[in-house]
Design a protein around this motif. Structure first.
Motif, short mmCIF file in Angstrom:
data_model
loop_
_atom_site.label_atom_id
_atom_site.label_comp_id
_atom_site.label_asym_id
_atom_site.label_seq_id
_atom_site.Cartn_x
_atom_site.Cartn_y
_atom_site.Cartn_z
N GLU A 147 -5.59 -41.56 -61.55
CA GLU A 147 -5.97 -42.49 -62.62
C GLU A 147 -7.48 -42.64 -62.69
O GLU A 147 -8.07 -42.67 -63.78
N SER A 149 -8.94 -39.59 -64.26
CA SER A 149 -8.59 -39.59 -65.69
C SER A 149 -9.56 -40.46 -66.48
O SER A 149 -9.99 -40.09 -67.58
N ASN A 206 0.31 -36.93 -66.88
CA ASN A 206 -1.08 -37.35 -66.84
C ASN A 206 -1.89 -36.66 -67.93
O ASN A 206 -2.65 -37.31 -68.66
#
Length: 305
Positions: free
Chosen positions: A171, A174, A196
């Motif tokens: 995360e 990202s 993702n």
């Protein structure tokens, strides 16, 4: 400011095998591109062609409308703006993570402040001064990503950037990718983490038979947030036969994982209600309405391969 990266009629052949077939595409600034395919289908080959690590049998890589790999001097110019995330095998075990970052910052003459900024963003403070030979798989992967970010090139290529990372760091990376996109970077990512990738990629391509296939062409309307699919668990072959007889106009496919997908994107609420009633009557209560996922499309595209 670099306008775009263009591939023009790229072809690569190894013996009798055509790995890349007449690929022509433009990658825009401020865009994240996802490349999806099983291993051995050409993702890494395509990235190596973009970097000129592997000259193609035919075609050209063009940067900013005119710059090509026509000389060593041009290659140096292109590599000032196009970089590829290092592999873990590229790390020197006796050198600290911070010194790796300094090497990349100096090679690309980027802002030295990027080093400490990236260390903080990736939570590397506690180990970045240690030798990389002491790092875990996840720590080494974060360092490789940090090296790519510190280079600060306009075009960034990343092969399996999330490899070995826990969900928290997936995360975190990202979010950094989205920040780089907002800065106008062009980012090309090959990844097996499809859920993702689907969250942040602007365009996603399957690679198959040496060609790039845009996901929205494989499944028109894929990017729209509309109900297109009923996903059913434990749909027996006997019940499936009866269902297809009752709803002959519906396309039905069963994935290798046993899930059955019913295409309802052109159907009205009366048909949706009838499908629901049928499933409940057959005690198939484990079902949901939604859209096709990238994982679904991947299974449908490659299950026959």
């Amino acid at each position: 400011m670099i306008d775009l990266l263009e591939l023009k009629k790229i072809g690569v052949q190894f013996g009798d095998k055509q790995v890349l077939k007449d690929i022509s595409i433009k990658f825009q600034p401020g865009e994240i591109i996802g490349l999806v395919a099983p291993n051995g289908t050409g993702k890494s080959t395509l990235m190596n062609v973009i970097m000129n690590y592997l000259p193609p049998n035919q075609g050209k890589v063009i940067l900013n409308h005119e710059l090509q790999y026509s000389s060593k001097a041009n290659e140096v110019k292109i590599h000032q703006d196009v970089s590829m995330m290092p592999d873990q095998s590229d790390l020197y075990n006796h050198v600290s993570g911070k010194n790796h970052l300094k090497i990349y910052q100096e090679m690309w003459n980027s802002d030295p402040k990027l080093i400490d900024d990236t260390i903080v963003k990736l939570g590397m403070e506690s180990y970045v001064k240690k030798k990389t030979g002491t790092y875990s798989l996840g720590m080494r992967q974060r360092l490789c990503f940090a090296m790519q970010i510190v280079s600060n090139t306009q075009v960034m290529l990343m092969d399996e950037v999330m490899n070995g990372l826990d969900p928290t760091h997936v995360e975190l990376i990202s979010q950094i990718l989205l920040q780089k996109k907002a800065e106008g970077k062009t980012i090309i990512i090959a990844s097996h983490l499809l859920e993702n990738l689907e969250q942040y990629a602007d365009r996603i391509f399957f690679m198959k038979n040496g060609e790039l296939k845009l996901v929205d062409d494989v499944s028109p309307g894929f990017s729209d947030n509309k109900v297109t699919t009923v996903r059913v668990s434990n749909f027996s072959q006997e019940l499936l036969i009866v269902f297809k007889e009752q709803f002959p106009e519906l396309a039905v496919q069963t994935l290798p994982n046993g899930k059955t997908l019913i295409d309802v994107k052109e159907q009205d609420t009366i048909t949706l209600g009838a499908i629901t009633q049928y499933l409940i009557a057959q005690r198939l209560t484990d079902f949901s309405f939604g859209k096709l996922t990238l994982n679904d499309l991947y299974s449908l595209e490659y299950q026959q391969s």
